[in-house]
Design an enzyme around this catalytic site. Structure first.
Site, PDB file in Angstrom:
ATOM      1  N   ASP A  64       1.203  -7.243 -34.274  1.00 41.31           N
ATOM      2  CA  ASP A  64       0.229  -6.529 -32.959  1.00 41.31           C
ATOM      3  C   ASP A  64       0.266  -7.604 -32.156  1.00 41.31           C
ATOM      4  O   ASP A  64       0.419  -8.483 -31.695  1.00 41.31           O
ATOM      5  CB  ASP A  64      -0.775  -5.742 -32.702  1.00 41.31           C
ATOM      6  N   ASP A  83      -2.192  -8.396 -28.631  1.00 39.29           N
ATOM      7  CA  ASP A  83      -3.598  -7.687 -27.729  1.00 39.29           C
ATOM      8  C   ASP A  83      -3.836  -8.146 -26.466  1.00 39.29           C
ATOM      9  O   ASP A  83      -3.673  -9.478 -26.668  1.00 39.29           O
ATOM     10  CB  ASP A  83      -4.570  -8.414 -29.086  1.00 39.29           C
ATOM     11  N   ASP A  88      -2.197  -3.164 -28.674  1.00 40.39           N
ATOM     12  CA  ASP A  88      -4.195  -3.044 -28.483  1.00 40.39           C
ATOM     13  C   ASP A  88      -4.110  -3.215 -26.868  1.00 40.39           C
ATOM     14  O   ASP A  88      -4.366  -4.978 -26.663  1.00 40.39           O
ATOM     15  CB  ASP A  88      -4.704  -4.277 -29.722  1.00 40.39           C
TER      16      ASP A  88
HETATM   17  P1  UTP Z   1      -5.566  -9.773 -34.581  1.00 39.75           P
HETATM   18  O1  UTP Z   1      -5.722  -8.601 -36.250  1.00 39.75           O
HETATM   19  O2  UTP Z   1      -4.389  -8.897 -34.073  1.00 39.75           O
HETATM   20  O3  UTP Z   1      -4.996 -10.597 -35.130  1.00 39.75           O
HETATM   21  O4  UTP Z   1      -6.860  -9.227 -33.735  1.00 39.75           O
HETATM   22  P2  UTP Z   1      -4.417 -11.742 -35.403  1.00 39.75           P
HETATM   23  O5  UTP Z   1      -5.373 -13.342 -35.190  1.00 39.75           O
HETATM   24  O6  UTP Z   1      -3.734 -11.217 -33.430  1.00 39.75           O
HETATM   25  O7  UTP Z   1      -3.128 -12.060 -35.911  1.00 39.75           O
HETATM   26  P3  UTP Z   1      -1.595 -10.537 -35.971  1.00 39.75           P
HETATM   27  O8  UTP Z   1      -0.574 -11.909 -35.376  1.00 39.75           O
HETATM   28  O9  UTP Z   1      -1.902 -10.091 -34.363  1.00 39.75           O
HETATM   29  O10 UTP Z   1      -1.076 -10.528 -37.255  1.00 39.75           O
HETATM   30  C1  UTP Z   1      -7.284 -11.020 -33.618  1.00 39.75           C
HETATM   31  C2  UTP Z   1      -8.452 -10.811 -33.253  1.00 39.75           C
HETATM   32  O11 UTP Z   1      -9.318  -9.600 -32.626  1.00 39.75           O
HETATM   33  C3  UTP Z   1     -10.695  -9.311 -33.334  1.00 39.75           C
HETATM   34  C4  UTP Z   1     -10.118  -9.721 -34.749  1.00 39.75           C
HETATM   35  O12 UTP Z   1     -10.993 -10.211 -35.171  1.00 39.75           O
HETATM   36  C5  UTP Z   1      -9.290 -11.128 -34.028  1.00 39.75           C
HETATM   37  O13 UTP Z   1     -10.071 -12.533 -34.285  1.00 39.75           O
HETATM   38  N1  UTP Z   1     -11.052  -7.840 -33.275  1.00 39.75           N
HETATM   39  C6  UTP Z   1      -9.599  -7.194 -34.135  1.00 39.75           C
HETATM   40  C7  UTP Z   1     -11.659  -7.252 -33.120  1.00 39.75           C
HETATM   41  O14 UTP Z   1     -13.192  -8.192 -32.281  1.00 39.75           O
HETATM   42  N2  UTP Z   1     -11.207  -6.088 -32.544  1.00 39.75           N
HETATM   43  C8  UTP Z   1     -11.180  -4.964 -33.782  1.00 39.75           C
HETATM   44  O15 UTP Z   1     -11.120  -4.258 -33.633  1.00 39.75           O
HETATM   45  C9  UTP Z   1      -9.253  -5.897 -34.274  1.00 39.75           C
HETATM   46 MN    MN Z   2      -2.594  -9.385 -32.906  1.00 41.95          MN
END
Ligand code: UTP
Ligand code: MN
Length: 512
Positions: free
Chosen positions: A326, A328, A436
């Site tokens: 995804d 972020d 997100d």
């Molecule tokens: P992600 O699940 O998007 O992982 O969460 P990522 O490291 O970006 O990996 P990919 O590439 O998308 O698969 C990013 C960070 O945001 C935090 C997670 O703990 C992670 O460290 N997070 C995610 C939150 O704090 N709250 C959430 O609801 C979701």
């Molecule tokens: Mn991510």
């Protein structure tokens, strides 16, 4: 009952001769007699107990602090391994030098553990071997994206994932910790001896590694990969909106793939409907080029709604990953409070432009209280947040696969039928991408940035370090010192690491 014999101490307080009061029940000390000698050990034991410390005669699983004098970290670890069955030392025991004990005696309480108190556990240097020292918490180590042990880590990750599917969190974390230690090694593991002295490698992980080093593969991993349950859980949890519990229920009802779910007439929520509809796209990695296109779109819309607001790409892409599941973003404004009410406007503008296939916005529910965060510290954050699926136009006349795609601004003429097409693997001129959007007040920005940059294990270890080593509670909103009962403010990630007594680790080395 015969009353215990009591006598007055110099300071006038009353105590029991044979039954000292334990003032620090969470600290269970074992003094290693080796090189210390029995009489000094007995003396230190009496001293500690008089001060209210719990000091054990013999080593057991209850011990949290092993204190030794004139021993190297390697010697103590070797001794520890001879005491406990391999793998049972995964709960970290502090291996400490006598200096920690004497300082604690002076202070009359267990002092905070500093690096200088810890025994360094190093690998036995071979003829040309490099000395490797690894700390027990992933947030104390540098973990690059590219590393030297992918064969081992990929195998162990299968077992970690399978443990997650079986809702065995302890095992899931144990495998992930082992993986993250292997990722941090400066060279490939060639023989079991290379692992000597390293933290977090339990008996099970070692067994798997040994098999791979000897036979090139692990039977347990192979069997897992081929198992019907693993395969079904993998594809079902791959549906956006479907967690382990739902996937497991479906599997037990005989469903194995997204198409089974589509045909089964299950009641699905909106997220799951979208998850099914865009299944193939959402299971195709998002590239950095696509993330950059989305960054520009989000930036434009945010600026239009609130000039001066700032967006930051976080998650895996900030750690240097070239693909992700995804994208972020954090959205903030340099003036506290200006960010309020921003997200619904951004979402609505994106929707009018036909850029969203799905969205769910939740409101900010974070409240700071004088007593500190609710305990146990929740790792769920409470920002105003939008989970969405973007409709990203694929590059139209692209001859080069490198060219980034554009945003799709018009409805696809095939819109409604896309579920079947997607599941059938038919290619459309747009791609569904999970995005997100998280809004943070600028006063919480550094915490949100640290919390959302990941990796997930790195975050988990940071919170564990804060709680266990510093008596602090860390979240994506704030850091609270439980001892001093106060919030520790920070305007950069560097300041948060400093509050936590940790060396700063840049995002590209947080790939634990
Ligand atoms: P992600 O699940 O998007 O992982 O969460 P990522 O490291 O970006 O990996 P990919 O590439 O998308 O698969 C990013 C960070 O945001 C935090 C997670 O703990 C992670 O460290 N997070 C995610 C939150 O704090 N709250 C959430 O609801 C979701
Ligand atoms: Mn991510």
């Amino acid at each position: 009952m015969v009353p215990l014999k009591r006598r007055k101490t110099d300071s006038g307080s009353v105590r029991c001769d044979d039954n000292e009061v334990i003032r620090f029940p969470h600290v269970v000390i074992f003094l290693l007699e080796r090189k210390m000698g029995s009489s000094r050990k007995a003396f230190l034991t009496r001293l500690g107990r008089r001060k209210g410390f719990r000091i054990e005669e013999s080593y057991s699983q209850a011990v949290t602090h092993v204190v030794s004098e004139n021993n190297s970290g390697r010697e103590v670890r070797a001794w520890l391994e001879s005491q406990a069955p391999a793998g049972s030392t995964e709960v970290p025991v502090h291996l400490l030098d006598i200096s920690w004990f004497t300082e604690s005696m002076q202070a009359g309480r267990p002092v905070d553990i500093q690096d200088r108190h810890r025994l360094q556990v190093t690998l036995e240097p071979g003829p040309k071997a490099v000395m490797i020292t690894l700390n027990g918490y992933a947030c104390q180590r540098r973990t690059p994206l590219q590393h030297h042990n992918t064969v081992l880590t990929e195998a162990l990750l299968v077992l970690a994932e399978n443990a997650e599917f079986c809702e065995d969190e302890g095992r899931n974390i144990a495998f992930k910790r082992a993986v993250s230690v292997l990722k941090a090694l400066p060279q490939a593991v060639r023989k079991m001896g290379d692992l000597q002295g390293l933290p977090c490698l339990g008996e099970h992980s070692q067994r798997v590694i040994k098999e791979i080093l000897e036979d090139g593969k692990s039977r347990e991993v192979e069997t897992t990969l081929q198992s019907e349950q693993y395969q079904a859980m993998k594809s079902l949890t791959g549906i956006f909106g479907v967690g382990v519990k739902t996937a497991d229920r479906w599997f037990r009802e005989g469903l194995q793939q997204p198409s089974d779910v589509a045909r089964s007439g299950q009641r699905l929520n909106h997220a799951q409907q979208a998850g099914l509809q865009y299944y193939n796209d959402l299971n195709t990695p998002v590239t950095k080029a696509e993330a950059d296109v989305i960054s520009r779109i989000v930036e434009g819309v945010v600026q239009e709604v609130l000039p001066g607001a700032e967006i930051t790409l976080t998650g895996g892409f900030r750690r240097g990953k070239q693909t992700g599941h995804d994208v972020d973003f954090l959205i903030s404004h340099p003036e506290e409070g200006r960010e309020e009410g921003l997200l619904p406007k951004v979402v609505s503008l994106l929707e009018t432009q036909g850029l969203l296939l799905y969205q769910k916005t939740t409101r900010n529910s974070y409240l700071e209280t004088k007593e500190g965060p609710a305990r146990p510290p929740s790792n769920m954050d409470r920002f105003e947040r939008c989970f969405s699926i973007f409709k990203l136009e694929r590059p139209r006349h692209s001859t080069s696969p490198e060219e980034p795609p554009q945003a799709a601004c018009e409805e696809s003429p095939r819109g409604e039928d896309s579920a079947l097409e997607q599941l059938a693997g038919e290619r459309q001129d747009w791609k569904a991408v999970r995005v997100d959007l998280v809004v943070t007040p600028v006063s919480q920005f550094a915490f949100a940035l640290l919390g959302w940059t990941g990796s997930q294990l790195f975050e988990r270890e940071l919170r564990r370090w804060a709680g266990q080593e510093k008596n602090m509670s860390l979240s994506s909103h704030a850091l609270f010192d439980n001892k001093r009962k106060q919030y520790l403010r920070a305007s950069s990630e560097e300041e948060i690491f400093a509050h936590l007594g940790l060396e700063y680790i840049p995002p590209c080395e947080r790939n634990a």
